[in-house]
Design a protein around this motif. Structure first.
Motif, mmCIF file in Angstrom:
data_model
loop_
_atom_site.group_PDB
_atom_site.id
_atom_site.type_symbol
_atom_site.label_atom_id
_atom_site.label_comp_id
_atom_site.label_asym_id
_atom_site.label_seq_id
_atom_site.Cartn_x
_atom_site.Cartn_y
_atom_site.Cartn_z
ATOM 1 N N ALA A 17 7.244 2.296 13.332
ATOM 2 C CA ALA A 17 7.890 3.566 12.972
ATOM 3 C C ALA A 17 7.924 3.748 11.457
ATOM 4 N N SER A 18 8.183 2.666 10.725
ATOM 5 C CA SER A 18 8.234 2.766 9.267
ATOM 6 C C SER A 18 6.855 3.060 8.688
ATOM 7 N N ILE A 19 5.813 2.515 9.315
ATOM 8 C CA ILE A 19 4.441 2.771 8.859
ATOM 9 C C ILE A 19 4.092 4.245 9.053
ATOM 10 N N VAL A 20 4.417 4.779 10.234
ATOM 11 C CA VAL A 20 4.143 6.196 10.492
ATOM 12 C C VAL A 20 4.879 7.073 9.484
ATOM 13 N N LYS A 21 6.143 6.749 9.235
ATOM 14 C CA LYS A 21 6.937 7.545 8.307
ATOM 15 C C LYS A 21 6.381 7.467 6.887
ATOM 16 N N SER A 22 5.952 6.275 6.466
ATOM 17 C CA SER A 22 5.483 6.078 5.100
ATOM 18 C C SER A 22 4.141 6.738 4.825
ATOM 19 N N PHE A 23 3.280 6.773 5.838
ATOM 20 C CA PHE A 23 1.905 7.208 5.595
ATOM 21 C C PHE A 23 1.551 8.570 6.194
ATOM 22 N N SER A 24 2.544 9.329 6.660
ATOM 23 C CA SER A 24 2.250 10.637 7.260
ATOM 24 C C SER A 24 2.585 11.803 6.344
ATOM 25 N N GLY A 25 2.786 11.517 5.071
ATOM 26 C CA GLY A 25 3.132 12.585 4.135
ATOM 27 C C GLY A 25 1.960 13.469 3.762
ATOM 28 N N ILE A 26 0.746 12.952 3.902
ATOM 29 C CA ILE A 26 -0.445 13.738 3.564
ATOM 30 C C ILE A 26 -0.990 14.425 4.803
ATOM 31 N N ALA A 27 -1.047 13.695 5.904
ATOM 32 C CA ALA A 27 -1.538 14.239 7.172
ATOM 33 C C ALA A 27 -1.050 13.359 8.304
ATOM 34 N N ASP A 28 -0.944 13.959 9.478
ATOM 35 C CA ASP A 28 -0.612 13.182 10.671
ATOM 36 C C ASP A 28 -1.936 12.640 11.209
ATOM 37 N N PHE A 29 -2.245 11.385 10.851
ATOM 38 C CA PHE A 29 -3.549 10.807 11.168
ATOM 39 C C PHE A 29 -3.817 10.746 12.667
ATOM 40 N N SER A 30 -2.765 10.755 13.465
ATOM 41 C CA SER A 30 -2.966 10.676 14.920
ATOM 42 C C SER A 30 -3.637 11.929 15.464
ATOM 43 N N GLU A 31 -3.647 13.010 14.675
ATOM 44 C CA GLU A 31 -4.277 14.247 15.127
ATOM 45 C C GLU A 31 -5.785 14.257 14.877
ATOM 46 N N ILE A 32 -6.281 13.317 14.072
ATOM 47 C CA ILE A 32 -7.708 13.273 13.764
ATOM 48 C C ILE A 32 -8.484 12.799 14.988
ATOM 49 N N VAL A 33 -9.479 13.569 15.384
ATOM 50 C CA VAL A 33 -10.309 13.196 16.526
ATOM 51 C C VAL A 33 -11.286 12.115 16.084
ATOM 52 N N THR A 34 -11.280 10.991 16.802
ATOM 53 C CA THR A 34 -12.147 9.862 16.452
ATOM 54 C C THR A 34 -13.088 9.558 17.603
ATOM 55 N N VAL A 67 0.841 -1.205 0.000
ATOM 56 C CA VAL A 67 0.000 0.000 0.000
ATOM 57 C C VAL A 67 0.874 1.253 0.000
ATOM 58 N N GLY A 68 2.010 1.176 0.673
ATOM 59 C CA GLY A 68 2.900 2.328 0.745
ATOM 60 C C GLY A 68 3.375 2.765 -0.629
ATOM 61 N N GLU A 69 3.727 1.800 -1.476
ATOM 62 C CA GLU A 69 4.161 2.147 -2.829
ATOM 63 C C GLU A 69 3.038 2.815 -3.613
ATOM 64 N N LYS A 70 1.822 2.291 -3.459
ATOM 65 C CA LYS A 70 0.673 2.856 -4.160
ATOM 66 C C LYS A 70 0.385 4.265 -3.662
ATOM 67 N N VAL A 71 0.418 4.446 -2.338
ATOM 68 C CA VAL A 71 0.139 5.749 -1.755
ATOM 69 C C VAL A 71 1.178 6.775 -2.195
ATOM 70 N N GLU A 72 2.438 6.366 -2.241
ATOM 71 C CA GLU A 72 3.493 7.284 -2.654
ATOM 72 C C GLU A 72 3.288 7.741 -4.089
ATOM 73 N N HIS A 73 2.869 6.820 -4.959
ATOM 74 C CA HIS A 73 2.597 7.170 -6.359
ATOM 75 C C HIS A 73 1.431 8.158 -6.444
ATOM 76 N N LEU A 74 0.373 7.883 -5.695
ATOM 77 C CA LEU A 74 -0.804 8.765 -5.718
ATOM 78 C C LEU A 74 -0.479 10.120 -5.100
ATOM 79 N N ARG A 75 0.315 10.108 -4.059
ATOM 80 C CA ARG A 75 0.682 11.363 -3.405
ATOM 81 C C ARG A 75 1.540 12.232 -4.316
ATOM 82 N N ALA A 76 2.429 11.597 -5.050
ATOM 83 C CA ALA A 76 3.295 12.349 -5.961
ATOM 84 C C ALA A 76 2.503 13.043 -7.056
#
Length: 699
Positions: free
Chosen positions: A680-697, A628-637
């Motif tokens: 740690a690698s998951i956080v680094k890979s998927f936080s380029g769009i937003a820091d999801f931990s800040e979203i109130v759930t 998923v990380g590779e796909k997300v990076e392509h879409l983010r770019a």
């Protein structure tokens, strides 16, 4: 239960201050009644205002507070009692609480055992509470300017207090403020009704009583009455319509107490004045006379105007008033025409030297010096735009920046300061300056508010950014920064303008580049950049309507590229309602908490890949996160942020399984570090769009 009405009558309040004060009074009265247990939570209040009064009406107010039990905490038990006997500390506490020592209780808290007492607080009457507390709330209302009006007295208010009404049901509440005691008497329209007092029978009769005295207390009702009167009067002139102006209608609403067809006059002026630029004519009518412009069906300005009166008259009286308004407007137009023709004798290009005699700020020098700085900054930003494939007419930008401030030396701008920039653009066009340069000069102050449009051209946008950034950088360099409600140089407005231009134009510039080019001092640059990011946060919340947690999440992932931050915020908002995305966001919060607690272990060196001890759920998450990380990076770019976030949400099954089946903080150091490294690698890979931990759930 009873209705509560409070009205404070004043000398005429400036129109610009009324709306804010009306809202604040309603908020303060509601909060006071709720805080004192006289109304239920969330009780709404209806507010009123005219130039001479502020009022608020609250329904279902209790006539007396209910008795309340209040628990008081005292000293620790070991201090309050020695060998079973009460110490001086216990006796003093019991006396303070108004109970016998024998009535003291022991309460166990995380800090140990303490003595406590329950204090029964008898409720007071609403009249007593309001009479004591409401004057404090009145004194705390914010006014941009207020005054003393009684010699030797401490109170300050926007204008002298002339009367007050405070009714709870049919009973007067003895509120006193500004040397006046509240009663049940109000007053109507000063001209149409005179000085006769109006005795109010009950709060709910307030609006009705004032209507009979030529006062429309409800602001929205008065606004609609004015608009309908404008429509009806304009229809008497075939093919004419009044030019919509929400801000001016609001001002007229707050300048008046009464409105009817006989409160609006349609006046005219000689068509020869239409030879002047429309901007000049409308500014004279709007800003100096508070007249609404009239236009033809084609949108072209017509030789007519509309004036709204705070009174009404018969036909003969209206004719006299119309004649007087036409005479005043004619004189203003004659002044404008004279200045327009007189200024043309000295072209803008010959006025650049005159700017040396116009001070921008005593420590930053003249407008000639500012023009030089702005020119260099604008051309420097233009080079960045061009290097990234943008098209800029550098010659036009150069000319515009050189001439931008010269209209400050003209008589027309000295007389009509609202037209600075606009006059420069009009003069430039009339004097043969290129259209690109003229338009940039005309638009240089845009946007002046979040509702304004941005400059129409790239050159105008660059000139506007450069001018605003130079002002901000100069003031920050002098240590003059906005604090609280104080912002004498309108630096927040300037920064808002920069952010809005970068968000709503195609300029490929970042906040760091603007701050860096505008400043020469690294410390000042850092402060300016932080200030611009703060205004970006404001723009996302207030102009784009983004939730605070979305804004926080997006800016944590990057705040330099304004247009990109806007796109990411919109994408997060589009997908945040998804159950999968919410679950992943909650998981990221959990991951970040785990990583924060294990911070010391994350820097201990490389972790072996593919340990034999890998749990199946850990291996599955690692594999899926990589895919998923590779796909997300392509879409983010390619800035396909919605699709990228939807892909991130597909990790939910693996993330859920991981946390259900795997103990991250395993006793085995290698296993533990392997799992921490994966998170740690998951956080680094998927936080380029937003820091999801800040979203109130939920939860």
């Amino acid at each position: 239960m009873a209705d509560f009405l409070f009205e404070i009558g004043l000398e005429e309040v400036p129109a610009r201050m009324i709306a804010g004060a009306q809202a604040e009074l309603a908020r303060r009265v509601s909060a006071l009644l709720e805080r004192e247990r006289l109304v239920g939570a969330g009780t709404s209040a209806k507010s009123f205002s005219t130039p001479r009064r502020l009022a608020v009406l609250v329904s279902n107010v209790a006539e007396r507070q209910e008795d309340a039990a209040e628990e008081l905490m005292g000293p620790p038990v070991k201090v309050a009692f020695k060998d079973g006997a009460a110490t001086a500390a216990a006796i003093a506490f019991a006396k303070k609480a108004g109970v016998a020592v024998e009535a003291l209780r022991t309460v166990t808290t995380p800090k140990g055992d303490y003595i406590a007492a329950t204090l029964l607080k008898a409720g007071r009457s609403a009249a007593e509470v309001v009479a004591e507390e409401l004057p404090k709330e009145l004194a705390a209302i914010y006014w941009s300017k207020n005054m003393y009006w009684r010699a030797g007295k401490p109170e300050r208010f926007v204008r002298p207090v002339r009367w007050m009404v405070a009714l709870l049901g049919s009973e007067v509440v003895p509120v006193a403020f500004g040397g006046k005691a509240a009663g049940k008497v109000t007053y109507g329209h000063r001209v149409l009704f005179g000085d006769a007092a109006i005795a109010l029978e009950a709060p709910v009769k307030y609006e009705e009583a004032l209507l009979t005295a030529y006062v429309i207390a409800d602001v929205e009702a008065r606004r609609q009455k004015i608009r309908k009167a404008l429509d009806r009067v304009t229809r008497t002139k075939e093919g004419a319509r009044w030019r919509e102006d929400h801000e001016l209608v609001d001002t007229l609403t707050h300048l008046t107490e009464w409105a009817s067809d006989r409160s609006v006059i349609l006046g005219g002026f000689e068509p020869e004045y239409l030879a002047l630029p429309e901007e000049v004519l409308v500014t004279v009518m709007r800003d100096h006379q508070k007249y609404l412009a009239v236009e033809e069906k084609t949108g072209k300005l017509a030789p007519h105007f509309l004036a709204v009166l705070n009174t009404e008259a018969e036909d003969k009286g209206l004719a006299v008033i119309r004649h007087g308004n036409e005479r005043v407007l004619r004189a203003r137009f004659n002044d404008a025409r004279f200045f327009w023709e007189f200024d043309q004798r000295v072209p803008l290009k010959e006025r650049t030297k005159l700017l040396e005699n116009v001070t921008f700020q005593k420590e930053l020098g003249s407008y000639a010096a500012k023009a030089t700085r702005v020119r260099g900054l604008a051309l420097g930003l233009a080079e960045l735009v061009t290097a990234r494939g943008g098209r800029v007419d550098a010659a036009a930008l150069d000319e515009a920046a050189t001439l931008a401030k010269t209209d400050l030396t003209t008589e027309l701008v000295k007389e009509f300061t609202e037209l600075q920039g606009v006059v420069g653009g009009l003069y430039a066009r009339a004097q043969g300056v290129s259209a690109a340069a003229s338009d940039a000069i005309y638009d240089q102050y845009l946007p002046e508010s979040m509702e304004d449009s941005v400059p129409r051209t790239v050159e105008g946008s660059l000139l506007s950014i450069a001018d605003k950034a130079d002002t901000i950088a100069g003031m920050f360099g002098l240590g003059i920064e906005p604090t609280g409600s104080k912002d004498p140089f309108a630096l927040r407005r300037a920064a808002n303008g920069i952010v809005k231009i970068l968000a709503e134009s195609s300029l490929p510039l970042t906040l760091s580049e603007v701050a860096g080019r505008a400043t020469e001092n690294e410390a000042v640059e850092t402060r300016v950049r932080a200030f611009l990011i703060e205004r970006l946060e404001f723009y996302l919340r207030e102009s784009r309507g983004q939730a605070y947690d979305v804004v926080k999440a997006v800016l944590a992932a990057g705040s330099d590229d304004v247009r990109d931050a806007v796109a990411r915020a919109e994408a997060v908002t589009a997908v945040r309602s998804s159950a999968d995305f919410e679950a992943v966001s909650a998981a990221f919060k959990r991951i970040k908490n785990i990583l924060a607690q294990a911070k010391g272990e994350l820097g201990m060196g490389a972790v072996a890949d593919g340990l034999a001890a890998d749990h199946p759920a850990q291996a599955a998450l690692k594999l899926e996160a990589s895919r998923v990380g590779e796909k997300v990076e392509h879409l983010r770019a390619s800035h396909q942020y919605v699709a990228a976030l939807e892909s991130v949400a597909t990790l939910r099954p693996q993330v859920d399984a991981f946390f259900e089946q795997v103990m991250v903080m395993d006793p085995d150091e290698k296993v533990r570090r392997s799992r921490l490294a994966l998170l740690a690698s998951i956080v680094k890979s998927f936080s380029g769009i937003a820091d999801f931990s800040e979203i109130v759930t939920a939860g």
